[in-house]
Write an enzyme that holds these catalytic residues in place. Structure first.
Site, short mmCIF file in Angstrom:
data_model
loop_
_atom_site.label_atom_id
_atom_site.label_comp_id
_atom_site.label_asym_id
_atom_site.label_seq_id
_atom_site.Cartn_x
_atom_site.Cartn_y
_atom_site.Cartn_z
CD GLN A 135 44.07 38.46 39.36
OE1 GLN A 135 43.24 37.63 39.73
NE2 GLN A 135 43.82 39.75 39.33
CG ASP A 188 53.20 41.26 29.73
OD1 ASP A 188 54.35 41.04 30.16
OD2 ASP A 188 52.18 40.84 30.28
CG HIS A 205 45.67 42.09 34.11
ND1 HIS A 205 45.62 41.83 35.46
CD2 HIS A 205 46.58 41.23 33.59
CE1 HIS A 205 46.48 40.86 35.76
NE2 HIS A 205 47.06 40.46 34.63
CG LEU A 206 41.42 40.85 27.83
CD1 LEU A 206 39.92 40.97 27.58
CD2 LEU A 206 42.18 41.30 26.61
CG HIS A 207 47.29 38.49 29.80
ND1 HIS A 207 48.62 38.75 30.00
CD2 HIS A 207 46.76 38.27 31.03
CE1 HIS A 207 48.90 38.68 31.28
NE2 HIS A 207 47.77 38.40 31.94
#
Length: 113
Positions: free
Chosen positions: A93, A31, A99-101
């Site tokens: 979002q 990220d 998407h997965l954090h």
């Protein structure tokens, strides 16, 4: 994929990222605004705007399995980590490509946000 989607552009290689893992279905990258010492985004290569629009359970499941593998490689699996999928603007979002954090490397508190 959509033309303007930020994550679709990453999948196409138009925007450079620090790739952590990838396979034929998914890609994971760090990220750019990390909220923990380990903060990785795991996305499907196909465009799905949000979890609310997802129809392929295997595709969503692969995101979780890739996150678990990354957690092991990053050394946070034993101490613990959090996975989060924000769905919709009220949930935070900001990029409308599911998407997965993966967050870890520090203590997480509850409740979040």
């Amino acid at each position: 994929m959509t033309e303007q989607c930020l994550f679709c552009r990453i999948v196409r290689g138009e925007i450079p990222v620090s790739i952590v893992a990838e396979d034929e279905h998914s890609i994971a990258f760090r990220d750019i605004s990390p909220q923990a010492p380990v903060h990785v985004l795991v996305i499907p290569r196909t465009h799905v705007a949000s979890l609310a629009e997802a129809r392929d359970a295997a595709e969503i499941g692969r995101l979780s399995l890739m996150a678990a593998e990354i957690a092991r490689r990053e050394g946070i699996a034993e101490s613990g980590y959090r996975t989060v999928v924000n769905t919709g603007s009220a949930a935070g979002q900001t990029v409308f490509h599911v998407h997965l954090h993966l967050l870890g490397g520090r203590a997480m508190h509850w409740p979040p946000g």
